[in-house]
Enzyme design. Structure first.
Site, mmCIF file in Angstrom:
data_model
loop_
_atom_site.group_PDB
_atom_site.id
_atom_site.type_symbol
_atom_site.label_atom_id
_atom_site.label_comp_id
_atom_site.label_asym_id
_atom_site.label_seq_id
_atom_site.Cartn_x
_atom_site.Cartn_y
_atom_site.Cartn_z
ATOM 1 N N ARG A 24 -5.283 -3.822 0.432
ATOM 2 C CA ARG A 24 -6.412 -2.937 0.448
ATOM 3 C C ARG A 24 -6.608 -2.813 -1.382
ATOM 4 O O ARG A 24 -6.048 -3.023 -1.886
ATOM 5 C CB ARG A 24 -6.304 -1.671 0.879
ATOM 6 C CG ARG A 24 -6.620 -1.645 2.395
ATOM 7 C CD ARG A 24 -6.952 -0.280 2.918
ATOM 8 N NE ARG A 24 -6.746 -0.309 4.265
ATOM 9 C CZ ARG A 24 -7.944 -0.968 5.029
ATOM 10 N NH1 ARG A 24 -8.926 -1.729 4.459
ATOM 11 N NH2 ARG A 24 -7.680 -1.132 6.265
ATOM 12 N N GLU A 46 0.864 -1.163 0.001
ATOM 13 C CA GLU A 46 -0.023 -0.058 0.058
ATOM 14 C C GLU A 46 0.811 1.133 0.013
ATOM 15 O O GLU A 46 1.843 1.176 0.867
ATOM 16 C CB GLU A 46 -0.821 -0.133 1.031
ATOM 17 C CG GLU A 46 -1.842 0.921 1.249
ATOM 18 C CD GLU A 46 -2.764 1.080 2.670
ATOM 19 O OE1 GLU A 46 -2.195 0.490 3.528
ATOM 20 O OE2 GLU A 46 -4.005 1.124 2.584
HETATM 21 N N1 DCP Z 1 -6.497 5.081 5.509
HETATM 22 C C1 DCP Z 1 -7.514 5.944 5.296
HETATM 23 N N2 DCP Z 1 -8.307 5.840 4.319
HETATM 24 C C2 DCP Z 1 -7.941 5.168 3.251
HETATM 25 C C3 DCP Z 1 -7.041 4.312 3.443
HETATM 26 C C4 DCP Z 1 -6.098 4.307 4.501
HETATM 27 O O1 DCP Z 1 -7.791 6.814 6.211
HETATM 28 N N3 DCP Z 1 -8.680 5.231 2.084
HETATM 29 C C5 DCP Z 1 -5.477 5.462 6.550
HETATM 30 C C6 DCP Z 1 -5.809 4.399 7.847
HETATM 31 C C7 DCP Z 1 -4.500 4.166 8.470
HETATM 32 C C8 DCP Z 1 -3.434 4.359 7.360
HETATM 33 O O2 DCP Z 1 -4.305 5.145 6.037
HETATM 34 O O3 DCP Z 1 -4.035 5.264 9.420
HETATM 35 C C9 DCP Z 1 -3.177 3.011 6.620
HETATM 36 O O4 DCP Z 1 -4.325 2.203 6.572
HETATM 37 P P1 DCP Z 1 -4.063 0.621 6.548
HETATM 38 O O5 DCP Z 1 -5.506 0.104 7.418
HETATM 39 O O6 DCP Z 1 -4.461 0.405 4.986
HETATM 40 O O7 DCP Z 1 -2.730 0.072 6.752
HETATM 41 P P2 DCP Z 1 -2.084 -0.511 7.940
HETATM 42 O O8 DCP Z 1 -0.633 -0.212 7.741
HETATM 43 O O9 DCP Z 1 -2.659 0.338 9.297
HETATM 44 O O10 DCP Z 1 -2.321 -1.747 7.974
HETATM 45 P P3 DCP Z 1 -1.744 -3.002 8.696
HETATM 46 O O11 DCP Z 1 -1.398 -2.521 9.973
HETATM 47 O O12 DCP Z 1 -2.887 -4.230 8.770
HETATM 48 O O13 DCP Z 1 -0.720 -3.643 8.051
#
Ligand code: DCP
Length: 253
Positions: A118, A52
């Site tokens: 995602r 991502e």
């Molecule tokens: N985010 C958001 N809107 C989106 C996509 C992401 O507000 N359309 C934000 C939410 C998190 C950050 O971006 O603060 C990254 O989100 P993810 O949950 O996709 O990724 P993570 O790194 O938190 O996932 P994981 O810990 O499961 O690897």
């Protein structure tokens, strides 16, 4: 003339690309999507995992001396920045989701799979929609968002379609603990209530399948639900079990 006779290698290449299955990993913030993605990456060279583009949201080039952290701006002032953030995160995701797969996938003997952390669908049906419910994206902004989102997804057609979704499911309390543990600066103010809302959105979309979706193909996509409440990063038995389930899932879609 068949496509191959007509286009020669290009036809063959299209055929190979069409053979690649496309799957997204979905789940709450901090549930462990990146850890799971790493696990998949090491499990088979026939699976490509596309990360991502979070770092792009943390450093938006504004041609000023220091880049802007749009992720931080969105969390600090969602009313002002949620729409801008959702536009940008979806655009950067479009770019990654449209990337051509590496050559080795085209030559894969077993089932080649491109896995995304995602998708343009969770951007819309989880995050942007949640911001609408919270009143941080106005009805006009939402109408504009849906208009360009539907247009782009329909224009790119098959290239953005998914053959499957892996849903990493865990109670929001666990995600909240993991979020605290990893300590991403921008997320310091993220409360349990916010994760509870996102959890409900995931459940409505991927378990109850009650979210109203604009895209016909998306309504029928098979979903594999994995219990991510266990600390799978440290547990090789759970990892093996996950890989087995994922392999079966990839073969079934
Ligand atoms: N985010 C958001 N809107 C989106 C996509 C992401 O507000 N359309 C934000 C939410 C998190 C950050 O971006 O603060 C990254 O989100 P993810 O949950 O996709 O990724 P993570 O790194 O938190 O996932 P994981 O810990 O499961 O690897």
């Amino acid at each position: 003339l068949s496509t191959d006779e007509k286009y020669g290698n290009a036809g063959q290449q299209m055929h190979e690309v069409n053979r690649i299955k496309r799957v997204s990993i979905e789940g709450n913030i901090a549930v462990g999507k990146s850890t799971f993605a790493k696990l998949l990456r090491s499990a088979s060279k026939d699976w490509e995992v596309v990360p991502e583009p979070v770092t792009k949201w943390q450093k938006v080039d504004t041609s000023q001396q220091s880049a802007s952290n749009l992720l931080d701006m969105m969390y600090k002032d969602p009313q002002r920045w949620a729409y801008t953030f959702q536009t940008f995160s979806c655009m950067t995701r479009l770019r990654t989701q449209l990337q051509l797969p590496p050559q080795r996938l085209l030559r894969a003997r077993a089932t080649p799979v491109q896995v995304f952390e995602r998708s343009v669908y969770s951007d819309r049906y989880i995050f942007a929609l949640n911001m609408v419910h919270l009143g941080c994206i106005s009805s006009v902004e939402w109408a504009v968002y849906q208009d360009w989102h539907s247009f782009l997804v329909e224009q790119f057609g098959r290239r953005l379609e998914l053959e499957g979704i892996i849903y990493l499911k865990a109670p929001p309390e666990i995600c909240h603990k993991r979020l605290g543990r990893r300590g991403r600066d921008e997320e310091k103010g993220v409360e349990l209530a916010y994760l509870e809302r996102l959890h409900t959105q995931h459940e409505n979309w991927l378990v109850h399948r009650s979210t109203e979706l604009h895209f016909e193909q998306l309504k029928r996509v098979p979903v594999l639900v994995l219990d991510a409440s266990v600390e799978f990063a440290e547990d090789s038995d759970v990892q093996k079990e996950f890989i087995m389930q994922v392999t079966n899932f990839f073969n079934s879609i």
